[in-house]
Design an enzyme around this catalytic site. Structure first.
Site: not given
Length: 297
Positions: A73, A91, A93-94, A96, A234
């Site tokens: 990402e 990702d 940190i999905d 954030t 995602d």
């Protein structure tokens, strides 16, 4: 390029190790609301930890699988297609915003696509110590702290329509234009009572992490998820987990039962012994009616 069942298992094991390493980076961070950079707008943010985790994952994967492609990402170039060769889609940190606010709906999401199809998925929530995994043709599992892996779904009773559904939604980062108006009208129709033409859906959920929501749908803990403006990183890992559990991923707009992983519009439905196609068509009916008014892309 076909990969053997054993090769896919080995990749899954490597991804689990990397996801847990990344989880330790996340747990050791101390974010706050001033520790962010804005990307598209103030709803679309990143932190130094997002970048650190992606750098860690990319470095580990390039060492282990130097000939595989990588999409992350935080380093993605808009307009780049998903390669047909084996590709890791990440990702770091999905969720954030949740991370910055210390709200524990946060995960590391690492997926492998082959010929554009989600083939291995690992989603790890370090705050809850929940690990979701899936391998194409080999099933999906949830492993919680100090517990044996559980095969997904945890339950798969029939779906009986929107009148009894728990539906996940997300605003997305675009807050103007016809697509945003479509979101508003669909949300309103889902929530409004039948007396004024609504579907009166009993439970609507906005949790801020598409990957975590899709994994919960794979477990059978939530019925559906609808988002327009959801990217490959995602969904790639969670898509594999959901598919292996028996769930469905279709286009968020009516008619397309087989969207690409970079489609950016998705309707996700949990595993069920019956009623999956019927609830998709019911939801598409809502979207189609509102779309005929606003005509979004």
């Amino acid at each position: 390029m076909a990969l053997s069942a054993t090769a896919l298992q080995e990749i899954r094991d490597v991804l689990v190790t990397i996801a847990k390493e990344s989880g330790q980076i996340i747990l050791s961070a101390h974010p706050n609301t001033t520790d962010t950079t804005t990307k598209k707008n103030t709803t679309d943010i990143a932190t130094a930890t997002d970048l650190a985790v992606e750098t860690h994952i990319r470095g580990r994967l390039k060492t282990q699988y130097p000939h595989y492609a990588f999409i992350g990402e935080e380093s993605f170039t808009p307009g780049s297609p998903i390669p047909s060769t084996p590709t890791f889609i990440v990702d770091p940190i999905d969720g954030t915003t949740n991370f910055v606010l210390h709200f524990p709906d946060v995960c590391v999401s690492i997926g492998l696509t082959v010929d554009g199809t989600p083939t291995v998925g690992v989603v790890y929530n370090p705050f809850l110590d929940e690990l979701y995994t899936g391998i194409s043709g080999q099933g999906a599992h949830l492993t919680r702290a100090n517990r044996a892996p559980q095969k997904l779904p945890l339950h798969s009773g029939p779906l009986v329509g929107l009148r009894s559904a728990c539906v996940g939604l997300d605003w997305g980062s675009d807050r103007e234009g016809p697509n945003f108006l479509l979101n508003l009208r669909v949300f309103e129709t889902l929530a409004r009572s039948a007396a004024t033409g609504g579907k009166f859906v009993p439970a609507l959920r906005f949790t801020g992490s598409a990957a975590m929501t899709i994994c919960r749908i794979a477990a059978g803990q939530q019925d559906m998820f609808w988002e327009c403006g959801c990217y490959a990183w995602d969904v790639a890992a969670a898509w594999c987990i959901l598919s292996e559990a028996g769930g469905l991923v279709v286009d968020a707009h009516p008619g397309n039962w087989n969207p690409r992983v970079d489609n950016e519009r998705f309707l996700v439905v949990r595993p069920a012994v019956q009623g999956q196609r019927e609830i998709v068509e019911e939801f598409w009916g809502v979207v189609g009616e509102e779309r005929s008014t606003y005509g979004p892309s």
